[in-house]
Every structure is written in structure tokens, then in C-alpha cells.
Design an enzyme around this catalytic site. Structure first.
Site, PDB file in Angstrom:
ATOM      1  N   GLU A   1       1.822   3.670   3.097  1.00  0.00           N
ATOM      2  CA  GLU A   1       2.150   3.086   4.406  1.00  0.00           C
ATOM      3  C   GLU A   1       3.560   3.405   4.461  1.00  0.00           C
ATOM      4  OE1 GLU A   1       0.329  -0.704   4.773  1.00  0.00           O
ATOM      5  OE2 GLU A   1      -1.848   0.298   4.365  1.00  0.00           O
TER       6      GLU A   1
ATOM      7  N   GLU B   1       1.387  -5.436  11.192  1.00  0.00           N
ATOM      8  CA  GLU B   1       0.864  -4.129  11.255  1.00  0.00           C
ATOM      9  C   GLU B   1       1.438  -3.284  12.092  1.00  0.00           C
ATOM     10  OE1 GLU B   1      -1.494  -2.679   9.164  1.00  0.00           O
ATOM     11  OE2 GLU B   1      -2.143  -4.377   8.303  1.00  0.00           O
TER      12      GLU B   1
ATOM     13  N   HIS C   1       0.817  -1.077  -0.062  1.00  0.00           N
ATOM     14  CA  HIS C   1       0.066   0.108   0.164  1.00  0.00           C
ATOM     15  C   HIS C   1       1.004   1.184  -0.024  1.00  0.00           C
ATOM     16  CE1 HIS C   1      -2.991  -3.084   1.738  1.00  0.00           C
ATOM     17  NE2 HIS C   1      -3.541  -2.643   0.507  1.00  0.00           N
TER      18      HIS C   1
ATOM     19  N   HIS D   1       3.063  -3.454   7.019  1.00  0.00           N
ATOM     20  CA  HIS D   1       2.115  -2.513   6.732  1.00  0.00           C
ATOM     21  C   HIS D   1       1.922  -1.560   7.842  1.00  0.00           C
ATOM     22  CE1 HIS D   1      -0.169  -4.617   3.340  1.00  0.00           C
ATOM     23  NE2 HIS D   1       0.735  -5.383   3.510  1.00  0.00           N
TER      24      HIS D   1
HETATM   25  O1  LIG Z   1      -5.966  -0.317   8.211  1.00  0.00           O
HETATM   26  C1  LIG Z   1      -6.819  -1.049   7.219  1.00  0.00           C
HETATM   27  O2  LIG Z   1      -7.836  -1.115   7.095  1.00  0.00           O
HETATM   28  C2  LIG Z   1      -6.017  -2.160   6.479  1.00  0.00           C
HETATM   29  C3  LIG Z   1      -4.507  -2.013   6.931  1.00  0.00           C
HETATM   30  C4  LIG Z   1      -3.905  -3.089   5.820  1.00  0.00           C
HETATM   31  O3  LIG Z   1      -3.582  -2.697   4.892  1.00  0.00           O
HETATM   32  N1  LIG Z   1      -3.961  -4.269   6.553  1.00  0.00           N
HETATM   33  C5  LIG Z   1      -3.773  -5.485   5.194  1.00  0.00           C
HETATM   34  C6  LIG Z   1      -3.790  -6.703   6.091  1.00  0.00           C
HETATM   35  C7  LIG Z   1      -3.540  -7.944   5.174  1.00  0.00           C
HETATM   36  C8  LIG Z   1      -4.007  -9.387   5.675  1.00  0.00           C
HETATM   37  O4  LIG Z   1      -5.109  -9.761   5.809  1.00  0.00           O
HETATM   38  O5  LIG Z   1      -3.014 -10.164   5.941  1.00  0.00           O
HETATM   39  C9  LIG Z   1      -4.766  -5.444   4.264  1.00  0.00           C
HETATM   40  O6  LIG Z   1      -5.900  -4.996   4.342  1.00  0.00           O
HETATM   41  O7  LIG Z   1      -4.154  -5.562   2.921  1.00  0.00           O
HETATM   42 ZN   LIG Z   2      -1.470  -2.089   4.179  1.00  0.00          ZN
END
Ligand SMILES: O=C(O)CCC(=O)N[C@@H](CCC(=O)O)C(=O)O
Ligand SMILES: [Zn+2]
EC number: 3.5.1.96
Length: 334
Positions: free
Chosen positions: A62, A215, A59, A151
Site C-alpha cells: 500500500e 483508507e 501492508h 492504508h
Molecule cells: O482492501 C482490503 O480488503 C483491506 C484494506 C486494509 O488493509 N484495511 C485495513 C483496515 C483496518 C481496520 O479495520 O481498522 C485492514 O484490513 O487491516
Molecule cells: Zn492496508
């Protein structure tokens, strides 16, 4: 410093390096593979048999994880960090990084495990390329495989740093990897219980890596990440790379969660009944009406101890608009 240590600068400028391979004073080879992709290879006599994929910028907005990867790469290029592992550094979505946006047309992290084949556009092409780069990197037999996809989140969080651990039928989650994450500063881990279309799901399910989405705090622009403390992760990553990681024991208070339900947005009528500034890991009471959608669909909390992460009513139809999670135990870890 070797020019290839400046992968981030090259990537942000959209430049291809004239020299694709460089050697540090210690004989560590750095090889530019493609935009935002660089492989680090220690001299054979120092290689400890571990392969580590560090991805960030999946992303584009980030930036704390991108800056962390950049610092590690600088350290290697200057000969200050002396790797014993092979490392693949990947900046996931270079054009989105240049624009400071999460994505351009489509979220790259929803295009893995075959999804890019059903799609077109720059992000579908990039997901295909990232899969290929990871597949080639993790193709050497009899080496250990670790993937951290770094992330930061859209919103604040009651638990600042946490990991998401993908799922594959018949494969157990590793206690040793969780202990390593705890030592790296993670406070919680979400154990997934179904397959997914993220980058770590791909490397976990198809390439046999131990893979985690990490995260690390709240997303901010480049240079504004003072509030994101990645020091414990950074220390641990250096130790992993240098092959001098202290032994880790126990999970030391690591909180474990499992997925109760994924909230999927089906239509433009989707409404999420949460304040815009709700934090990740906020608790939701039984009986609470969380969301509504087309055809009188209602998402009502039925689970004891439910919490919400990644609530986002703006995702495209058909995608995840939040995850309902519940506490779980370490029973079932390998
Ligand atoms: O803050 C958010 O809503 C999204 C943060 C983020 O990018 N998280 C990843 C997690 C990936 C996973 O599920 O392993 C995403 O949503 O892609
Ligand atoms: Zn992300």
C-alpha cells in the site's frame, strides 16, 4: 537534506544510518529508533504539546500512504515543514514493503492487542516492536495523542476515502476528530462497536490516542499513485504538524456507518457470493445470500441499507473476510 529524512530509502535498502540523531536548521531533532521508525521532536520552545503517530506500510504493497509519509519527512528534513508537534513516523512492515506484498506470513494488522504473543514469525515480532514504539512515544503525560494509520484498499470503492474509528467500552467517539477528518478529505467514517486486533485498535484502546485507520484509494506499486488524491489529507497533516490547523466546524456531509456484522471465515469451505471486482460500499439487498461456510453456515443479508467493505475470501481461517455495515447518525458522538 538531512540523511535521516531519507527514512524510506534507508528502509527499502535495509540499512541502518551511521548517525542516529540529526538536527534541522530550526533545531528540530530527528532520531532513528529502529528499522522504519523515526521520531521528530521540535525545539522545546516551539512544542505545542501534541503527539502525532503516522504509520504506513503496515501492508507492504500500500504505497500511496508510504509516499505521503516520505514527502512529509522530506519537508521536515529540508526545514520546509516546521513542526510544533512530536511525530513518530513508522513504516509498519519493511520486509513486505521491499517485496511489494501485503505481508509475508501473517497480516501485521491482525496481530495487535495481545495477538502477537500467541504467534511466532517476523510479523509477530514486528507487531510487538510497533506496540512498544507506540507505547513509548505515547507515554508522556498531559499531551494530546493522535494516530493515523494510512492504508489503501485491495479493491475500488464507491466511497474513495474513508476512516475506521476503533471502539472502547465507555469511550465516546469524538465529533471534533470527525470534523477534522472531513476537512482532511474523508467522505465517510465507520464507527466500530467492538474491540479489535488492529494497530489503531491498540493505540485507541490501550494508549488513549484518538486513532483512525484511513483508507485513501486503491493499492498500487510505488510510483503509480497518480490516481490516489491525498492532497487534502496532506494539507491537513502539514497544518496539524505545524500547529496552524484552521478551526473545523460541523461534519459537512460526512457519511457515518456502523458495523452490522463482521463476516468471519471459519474454514476452507468458505464461499463468498460476490463478483471478484465488487467495490467497497456496494449495497446488498435484504435476503441476499452473501456467504456460506462449513456446517451449513449461511450469511444472509437481514439489514436495511447494508453495504459490504473489505470482502476477501482469501484471508486465513478465523479472520475477517468482510464487514457488513449500515448507515448511522451522529447521535452518540461526544
Ligand atoms: O482492501 C482490503 O480488503 C483491506 C484494506 C486494509 O488493509 N484495511 C485495513 C483496515 C483496518 C481496520 O479495520 O481498522 C485492514 O484490513 O487491516
Ligand atoms: Zn492496508
Amino acid at each position: 537534506m538531512l540523511a535521516l529524512g531519507k527514512l524510506l530509502e534507508l528502509t527499502l535498502a535495509g540499512r541502518e544510518p551511521a548517525q542516529k540523531i540529526q538536527l534541522t536548521v530550526d533545531g528540530v531533532q530527528m532520531r532513528w529508533l529502529s528499522e522504519g521508525a523515526l521520531e521528530v521532536r521540535p525545539a522545546q520552545a516551539r512544542d505545542n504539546g501534541a503527539d502525532v503517530l503516522l504509520s504506513s506500510g503496515i501492508h507492504g504493497n500500500e504505497t500511496a500512504p508510504i509516499e505521503l509519509a516520505d514527502r512529509l519527512l522530506h519537508g521536515i528534513a529540508r526545514g520546509e515543514i516546521k513542526p510544533r508537534t512530536r511525530i513518530l513516523f513508522l513504516f509498519g512492515n519493511p520486509e513486505a514493503m521491499r517485496r511489494g506484498e501485503r505481508y509475508l506470513e501473517q497480516d501485521v494488522n491482525r496481530l495487535f492487542n495481545g495477538r502477537h504473543e500467541q504467534s511466532i514469525g517476523p510479523e509477530a515480532m514486528r507487531a510487538a516492536e510497533l506496540e512498544q514504539l507506540a507505547r513509548t512515544f505515547f507515554s508522556v503525560p498531559e499531551r494530546s495523542r493522535l494516530h493515523y494509520d494510512l492504508h489503501t484498499a485491495i479493491r475500488g470503492s464507491k466511497i474513495e476515502q474513508f476512516a475506521l474509528y476503533p471502539f472502547k467500552e465507555g469511550r465516546q467517539h469524538s465529533r471534533a476528530e470527525l470534523a477534522r477528518l472531513r476537512a482532511a478529505g474523508m467522505e465517510a467514517v465507520l464507527l466500530q462497536n467492538k474491540t479489535s486486533i488492529t494497530f489503531t485498535a491498540f493505540t485507541y484502546e490501550q494508549l488513549g490516542a484518538e486513532s483512525f485507520t484511513l483508507e485513501l484509494g486503491k493499492a498500487r506499486p510505488f510510483g503509480q499513485n497518480q490516481g490516489v488524491d491525498v492532497s487534502r489529507l496532506e494539507t491537513r497533516l502539514k497544518q496539524i504538524i505545524e500547529g496552524n490547523e484552521p478551526a473545523t466546524e460541523g461534519l459537512d456531509g460526512l457519511k457515518l456507518f456502523s458495523v452490522a456484522r463482521e463476516i468471519i471465515k471459519h474454514s476452507d469451505a468458505f464461499t463468498l457470493h460476490l463478483p471478484a471486482d465488487v467495490e467497497n460500499f456496494s449495497q446488498l439487498e435484504k435476503g441476499y445470500l452473501l456467504a456460506e461456510d462449513i456446517a451449513k453456515t449461511r450469511w444472509v443479508i437481514e439489514e436495511e441499507g447494508a453495504r459490504i467493505i473489505f470482502p476477501n475470501p482469501k484471508v486465513k481461517n478465523g479472520l475477517r473476510a468482510g464487514i457488513l455495515i449500515v448507515p448511522t447518525t451522529d447521535v452518540g458522538l461526544a
